[in-house]
Design a protein around this motif. Structure first.
Motif, PDB file in Angstrom:
ATOM      1  N   ASP A 129       0.848  -1.196   0.000  1.00  0.00           N
ATOM      2  CA  ASP A 129       0.000   0.000   0.000  1.00  0.00           C
ATOM      3  C   ASP A 129       0.889   1.254   0.000  1.00  0.00           C
ATOM      4  O   ASP A 129       0.945   1.982   0.988  1.00  0.00           O
ATOM      5  CB  ASP A 129      -0.907  -0.033   1.231  1.00  0.00           C
ATOM      6  CG  ASP A 129      -1.987   1.026   1.198  1.00  0.00           C
ATOM      7  OD1 ASP A 129      -2.089   1.756   0.187  1.00  0.00           O
ATOM      8  OD2 ASP A 129      -2.723   1.142   2.186  1.00  0.00           O
TER       9      ASP A 129
ATOM     10  N   SER B 132      -0.492   4.843   1.144  1.00  0.00           N
ATOM     11  CA  SER B 132      -1.035   5.064   2.488  1.00  0.00           C
ATOM     12  C   SER B 132      -0.123   4.634   3.628  1.00  0.00           C
ATOM     13  O   SER B 132      -0.359   5.012   4.766  1.00  0.00           O
ATOM     14  CB  SER B 132      -2.361   4.308   2.648  1.00  0.00           C
ATOM     15  OG  SER B 132      -3.309   4.811   1.751  1.00  0.00           O
ATOM     16  N   CYS B 133       0.893   3.850   3.347  1.00  0.00           N
ATOM     17  CA  CYS B 133       1.675   3.262   4.423  1.00  0.00           C
ATOM     18  C   CYS B 133       3.165   3.342   4.114  1.00  0.00           C
ATOM     19  O   CYS B 133       3.581   3.048   2.995  1.00  0.00           O
ATOM     20  CB  CYS B 133       1.260   1.806   4.622  1.00  0.00           C
ATOM     21  SG  CYS B 133       2.041   0.992   6.019  1.00  0.00           S
TER      22      CYS B 133
ATOM     23  N   TYR C 299       0.904   5.957   8.611  1.00  0.00           N
ATOM     24  CA  TYR C 299      -0.274   5.496   7.869  1.00  0.00           C
ATOM     25  C   TYR C 299      -1.211   6.680   7.696  1.00  0.00           C
ATOM     26  O   TYR C 299      -1.391   7.485   8.606  1.00  0.00           O
ATOM     27  CB  TYR C 299      -0.963   4.385   8.657  1.00  0.00           C
ATOM     28  CG  TYR C 299      -2.222   3.849   8.028  1.00  0.00           C
ATOM     29  CD1 TYR C 299      -2.170   2.887   7.026  1.00  0.00           C
ATOM     30  CD2 TYR C 299      -3.472   4.291   8.450  1.00  0.00           C
ATOM     31  CE1 TYR C 299      -3.328   2.379   6.453  1.00  0.00           C
ATOM     32  CE2 TYR C 299      -4.633   3.792   7.882  1.00  0.00           C
ATOM     33  CZ  TYR C 299      -4.554   2.844   6.888  1.00  0.00           C
ATOM     34  OH  TYR C 299      -5.702   2.339   6.333  1.00  0.00           O
TER      35      TYR C 299
ATOM     36  N   GLU D  81      -5.162   7.906   6.122  1.00  0.00           N
ATOM     37  CA  GLU D  81      -6.468   7.444   5.655  1.00  0.00           C
ATOM     38  C   GLU D  81      -7.451   8.603   5.688  1.00  0.00           C
ATOM     39  O   GLU D  81      -7.492   9.364   6.653  1.00  0.00           O
ATOM     40  CB  GLU D  81      -6.969   6.311   6.548  1.00  0.00           C
ATOM     41  CG  GLU D  81      -8.321   5.769   6.161  1.00  0.00           C
ATOM     42  CD  GLU D  81      -8.760   4.623   7.054  1.00  0.00           C
ATOM     43  OE1 GLU D  81      -9.929   4.638   7.478  1.00  0.00           O
ATOM     44  OE2 GLU D  81      -7.941   3.726   7.334  1.00  0.00           O
TER      45      GLU D  81
ATOM     46  N   GLN E 170     -11.140   3.872  13.170  1.00  0.00           N
ATOM     47  CA  GLN E 170     -10.860   3.107  11.955  1.00  0.00           C
ATOM     48  C   GLN E 170      -9.454   3.382  11.416  1.00  0.00           C
ATOM     49  O   GLN E 170      -8.735   2.433  11.094  1.00  0.00           O
ATOM     50  CB  GLN E 170     -11.919   3.382  10.903  1.00  0.00           C
ATOM     51  CG  GLN E 170     -11.831   2.453   9.709  1.00  0.00           C
ATOM     52  CD  GLN E 170     -13.003   2.647   8.767  1.00  0.00           C
ATOM     53  OE1 GLN E 170     -13.876   3.476   8.998  1.00  0.00           O
ATOM     54  NE2 GLN E 170     -13.023   1.887   7.698  1.00  0.00           N
TER      55      GLN E 170
ATOM     56  N   GLN F  76      -6.936   1.524  13.618  1.00  0.00           N
ATOM     57  CA  GLN F  76      -6.930   0.076  13.366  1.00  0.00           C
ATOM     58  C   GLN F  76      -6.215  -0.249  12.052  1.00  0.00           C
ATOM     59  O   GLN F  76      -5.465  -1.221  11.964  1.00  0.00           O
ATOM     60  CB  GLN F  76      -8.357  -0.483  13.374  1.00  0.00           C
ATOM     61  CG  GLN F  76      -8.991  -0.473  14.746  1.00  0.00           C
ATOM     62  CD  GLN F  76      -8.155  -1.179  15.792  1.00  0.00           C
ATOM     63  OE1 GLN F  76      -7.646  -2.273  15.587  1.00  0.00           O
ATOM     64  NE2 GLN F  76      -7.978  -0.536  16.939  1.00  0.00           N
ATOM     65  N   GLY F  77      -6.447   0.562  11.021  1.00  0.00           N
ATOM     66  CA  GLY F  77      -5.748   0.372   9.750  1.00  0.00           C
ATOM     67  C   GLY F  77      -4.246   0.536   9.913  1.00  0.00           C
ATOM     68  O   GLY F  77      -3.453  -0.213   9.331  1.00  0.00           O
TER      69      GLY F  77
ATOM     70  N   GLN G 215      -2.772  -2.519  11.646  1.00  0.00           N
ATOM     71  CA  GLN G 215      -2.679  -3.642  10.717  1.00  0.00           C
ATOM     72  C   GLN G 215      -1.490  -3.458   9.766  1.00  0.00           C
ATOM     73  O   GLN G 215      -0.798  -4.416   9.425  1.00  0.00           O
ATOM     74  CB  GLN G 215      -3.986  -3.816   9.938  1.00  0.00           C
ATOM     75  CG  GLN G 215      -5.142  -4.291  10.797  1.00  0.00           C
ATOM     76  CD  GLN G 215      -4.835  -5.573  11.543  1.00  0.00           C
ATOM     77  OE1 GLN G 215      -4.308  -6.529  10.979  1.00  0.00           O
ATOM     78  NE2 GLN G 215      -5.145  -5.594  12.834  1.00  0.00           N
ATOM     79  N   CYS G 216      -1.272  -2.230   9.332  1.00  0.00           N
ATOM     80  CA  CYS G 216      -0.105  -1.927   8.494  1.00  0.00           C
ATOM     81  C   CYS G 216       1.178  -2.242   9.259  1.00  0.00           C
ATOM     82  O   CYS G 216       2.118  -2.814   8.697  1.00  0.00           O
ATOM     83  CB  CYS G 216      -0.151  -0.456   8.056  1.00  0.00           C
ATOM     84  SG  CYS G 216       1.255   0.052   7.066  1.00  0.00           S
TER      85      CYS G 216
END
Length: 107
Positions: free
Chosen positions: A17, A20-21, A39, A41, A50, A53-54, A57-58
């Motif tokens: 990604d 975004s990351c 990150y 978003e 949200q 959390q994203g 996960q990244c």
């Protein structure tokens, strides 16, 4: 203003990604390494749940990939063991989340 909504240059862009990351690591040690993930978003509503959390996960995805590149297996990382600091750009609704934690290798 474009600089506020892209991955900063001091981070390596995530191959999964890249928009975004991004991540950077402290020099690796035999036992593991410190990892920092950036990150971003877009989120219309002002809740950071949200995006956080994203970002976590990244972080986990990046940590696992980097450990595999070293030919190592990492110890489990629990979401409570990593720190996330979100900020929101009120002009464009984009969250920037910085996540830090330590990745340790299994023996």
């Amino acid at each position: 203003m474009a600089g506020c909504t892209t991955v900063p240059d001091r981070y390596v862009r995530d191959p999964v990604d890249p928009s975004s990351c991004g991540y950077r690591i402290e020099p690796t040690e035999k036992a593991g390494f410190a990892l920092e993930v950036f990150y971003k978003e877009y989120k219309f509503l002002s809740s950071a749940d949200q995006p956080v959390q994203g970002a976590k996960q990244c972080f986990l995805r990046t940590a696992e990939r980097l450990a595999k590149q070293e030919g190592r297996t990492m110890k489990p990382i629990f979401l409570g063991d990593i720190n996330a600091a979100p900020t929101r750009n009120t002009l464009d609704g984009t969250y920037s989340v910085f996540v830090t934690g330590r990745v340790q290798y299994q023996e």
